[in-house]
Design a protein around this motif. Structure first.
Motif, PDB file in Angstrom:
ATOM      1  N   LYS A  41      -2.275  44.961 -23.005  1.00  0.00           N
ATOM      2  CA  LYS A  41      -2.720  44.104 -24.107  1.00  0.00           C
ATOM      3  C   LYS A  41      -3.274  45.047 -25.174  1.00  0.00           C
ATOM      4  O   LYS A  41      -3.899  46.053 -24.845  1.00  0.00           O
ATOM      5  CB  LYS A  41      -3.812  43.155 -23.623  1.00  0.00           C
ATOM      6  CG  LYS A  41      -3.320  42.167 -22.582  1.00  0.00           C
ATOM      7  CD  LYS A  41      -4.462  41.312 -22.095  1.00  0.00           C
ATOM      8  CE  LYS A  41      -4.048  40.509 -20.885  1.00  0.00           C
ATOM      9  NZ  LYS A  41      -5.106  39.635 -20.424  1.00  0.00           N
ATOM     10  N   ASN A  54     -17.684  49.426 -27.216  1.00  0.00           N
ATOM     11  CA  ASN A  54     -17.208  48.445 -26.234  1.00  0.00           C
ATOM     12  C   ASN A  54     -15.846  48.801 -25.644  1.00  0.00           C
ATOM     13  O   ASN A  54     -15.255  47.995 -24.934  1.00  0.00           O
ATOM     14  CB  ASN A  54     -17.138  47.059 -26.888  1.00  0.00           C
ATOM     15  CG  ASN A  54     -18.528  46.506 -27.142  1.00  0.00           C
ATOM     16  OD1 ASN A  54     -19.220  46.101 -26.232  1.00  0.00           O
ATOM     17  ND2 ASN A  54     -18.940  46.531 -28.399  1.00  0.00           N
ATOM     18  N   VAL A  90     -15.427  48.482 -21.805  1.00  0.00           N
ATOM     19  CA  VAL A  90     -15.360  47.073 -21.389  1.00  0.00           C
ATOM     20  C   VAL A  90     -13.966  46.520 -21.680  1.00  0.00           C
ATOM     21  O   VAL A  90     -13.340  45.878 -20.826  1.00  0.00           O
ATOM     22  CB  VAL A  90     -16.431  46.231 -22.144  1.00  0.00           C
ATOM     23  CG1 VAL A  90     -16.258  44.744 -21.884  1.00  0.00           C
ATOM     24  CG2 VAL A  90     -17.827  46.683 -21.758  1.00  0.00           C
ATOM     25  N   LEU A  91     -13.468  46.776 -22.888  1.00  0.00           N
ATOM     26  CA  LEU A  91     -12.154  46.281 -23.281  1.00  0.00           C
ATOM     27  C   LEU A  91     -11.043  46.928 -22.455  1.00  0.00           C
ATOM     28  O   LEU A  91     -10.145  46.245 -21.966  1.00  0.00           O
ATOM     29  CB  LEU A  91     -11.922  46.515 -24.783  1.00  0.00           C
ATOM     30  CG  LEU A  91     -12.816  45.683 -25.705  1.00  0.00           C
ATOM     31  CD1 LEU A  91     -12.800  46.239 -27.123  1.00  0.00           C
ATOM     32  CD2 LEU A  91     -12.396  44.227 -25.710  1.00  0.00           C
ATOM     33  N   GLY A 139     -11.319  48.218 -19.521  1.00  0.00           N
ATOM     34  CA  GLY A 139     -11.458  47.719 -18.158  1.00  0.00           C
ATOM     35  C   GLY A 139     -10.787  46.370 -17.976  1.00  0.00           C
ATOM     36  O   GLY A 139     -10.332  46.025 -16.879  1.00  0.00           O
ATOM     37  N   ALA A 140     -10.693  45.601 -19.069  1.00  0.00           N
ATOM     38  CA  ALA A 140     -10.041  44.284 -19.025  1.00  0.00           C
ATOM     39  C   ALA A 140      -8.554  44.401 -19.403  1.00  0.00           C
ATOM     40  O   ALA A 140      -7.871  43.397 -19.558  1.00  0.00           O
ATOM     41  CB  ALA A 140     -10.756  43.325 -19.965  1.00  0.00           C
ATOM     42  N   GLY A 141      -8.078  45.647 -19.571  1.00  0.00           N
ATOM     43  CA  GLY A 141      -6.655  45.868 -19.844  1.00  0.00           C
ATOM     44  C   GLY A 141      -6.255  45.914 -21.304  1.00  0.00           C
ATOM     45  O   GLY A 141      -5.083  45.785 -21.634  1.00  0.00           O
ATOM     46  N   TYR A 142      -7.233  46.111 -22.197  1.00  0.00           N
ATOM     47  CA  TYR A 142      -6.928  46.146 -23.636  1.00  0.00           C
ATOM     48  C   TYR A 142      -6.997  47.557 -24.203  1.00  0.00           C
ATOM     49  O   TYR A 142      -7.936  48.293 -23.927  1.00  0.00           O
ATOM     50  CB  TYR A 142      -7.931  45.281 -24.422  1.00  0.00           C
ATOM     51  CG  TYR A 142      -7.764  43.804 -24.183  1.00  0.00           C
ATOM     52  CD1 TYR A 142      -6.909  43.041 -24.981  1.00  0.00           C
ATOM     53  CD2 TYR A 142      -8.452  43.164 -23.158  1.00  0.00           C
ATOM     54  CE1 TYR A 142      -6.753  41.679 -24.757  1.00  0.00           C
ATOM     55  CE2 TYR A 142      -8.301  41.806 -22.931  1.00  0.00           C
ATOM     56  CZ  TYR A 142      -7.447  41.067 -23.734  1.00  0.00           C
ATOM     57  OH  TYR A 142      -7.288  39.721 -23.510  1.00  0.00           O
ATOM     58  N   ILE A 156     -14.974  39.710 -27.410  1.00  0.00           N
ATOM     59  CA  ILE A 156     -15.245  39.842 -25.965  1.00  0.00           C
ATOM     60  C   ILE A 156     -15.603  38.490 -25.366  1.00  0.00           C
ATOM     61  O   ILE A 156     -15.118  38.104 -24.305  1.00  0.00           O
ATOM     62  CB  ILE A 156     -16.349  40.911 -25.735  1.00  0.00           C
ATOM     63  CG1 ILE A 156     -15.770  42.300 -26.060  1.00  0.00           C
ATOM     64  CG2 ILE A 156     -16.895  40.846 -24.318  1.00  0.00           C
ATOM     65  CD1 ILE A 156     -16.789  43.410 -26.102  1.00  0.00           C
ATOM     66  N   ILE A 206     -14.280  38.259 -21.407  1.00  0.00           N
ATOM     67  CA  ILE A 206     -14.411  39.568 -20.744  1.00  0.00           C
ATOM     68  C   ILE A 206     -15.855  39.778 -20.306  1.00  0.00           C
ATOM     69  O   ILE A 206     -16.758  39.571 -21.085  1.00  0.00           O
ATOM     70  CB  ILE A 206     -13.961  40.717 -21.689  1.00  0.00           C
ATOM     71  CG1 ILE A 206     -12.506  40.497 -22.075  1.00  0.00           C
ATOM     72  CG2 ILE A 206     -14.159  42.067 -21.030  1.00  0.00           C
ATOM     73  CD1 ILE A 206     -11.991  41.446 -23.145  1.00  0.00           C
TER      74      ILE A 206
END
Length: 155
Positions: free
Chosen positions: A33, A57, A60-61, A63-66, A150, A155
């Motif tokens: 993504k 961030n 965090v991003l 880690g969520a696949g972005y 986010i 996320i």
């Protein structure tokens, strides 16, 4: 004037130079993504705030696949200065001809202090793993925007 993208549209592919002059393509990120954000100018207060927010961030991003890509009309040399000065970790791409910015509907009429002019519209397009537009956010604010993304993405 370029058309604004809508969720479900195929995100226009692009290949642009990064701050080091290395070519970066959206199609090379297929399966990930990608948050593509457009900003008017490197080394300006609002754009610096936004780029620093994305950098802060990024873990965090990611880690969520972005992946996060910032695009402006600046030349690679200016992007390199911006990256060094602000310790930015997001990928910054140069679009001096504004072809990609226009293809994404992020260039058009703006109003500032009562004057109307053409310029980069601060925008964020979220592209899914298949290369389709998941969300298209136009006229976003530099401050608080990343926190909103986010939250909206859960996320």
């Amino acid at each position: 004037m370029s058309e604004r993208l809508q969720p479900g549209d195929v995100a226009p592919d692009f290949t642009l130079p990064d701050a080091d002059g290395t070519e970066v393509s959206l199609s090379a990120r297929k399966g990930r993504k990608v948050i593509v954000y457009f900003y008017p100018a490197a080394l300006t207060p609002g754009c610096t705030k936004q780029a620093c927010d994305f950098t802060d961030n990024l873990d965090v991003l990611a880690g969520a696949g972005y992946d996060v890509i910032g695009i402006s009309p600046d030349k690679p040399e200016k992007l390199a200065k911006f990256r060094e000065k602000e310790s930015l970790k997001v990928t910054l791409l140069a679009d001096p001809e504004k072809t990609v910015t226009e293809a994404y509907g992020a260039y058009g009429e703006k109003k500032n202090y009562g004057k109307t002019y053409l310029g980069v519209i601060r925008s964020t397009i979220i592209v899914d793993e298949e290369g389709k537009v998941e969300r298209a956010l136009y006229n976003v604010r530099a401050t608080g925007h990343v926190a909103k993304i986010i939250k909206d993405l859960g996320i």
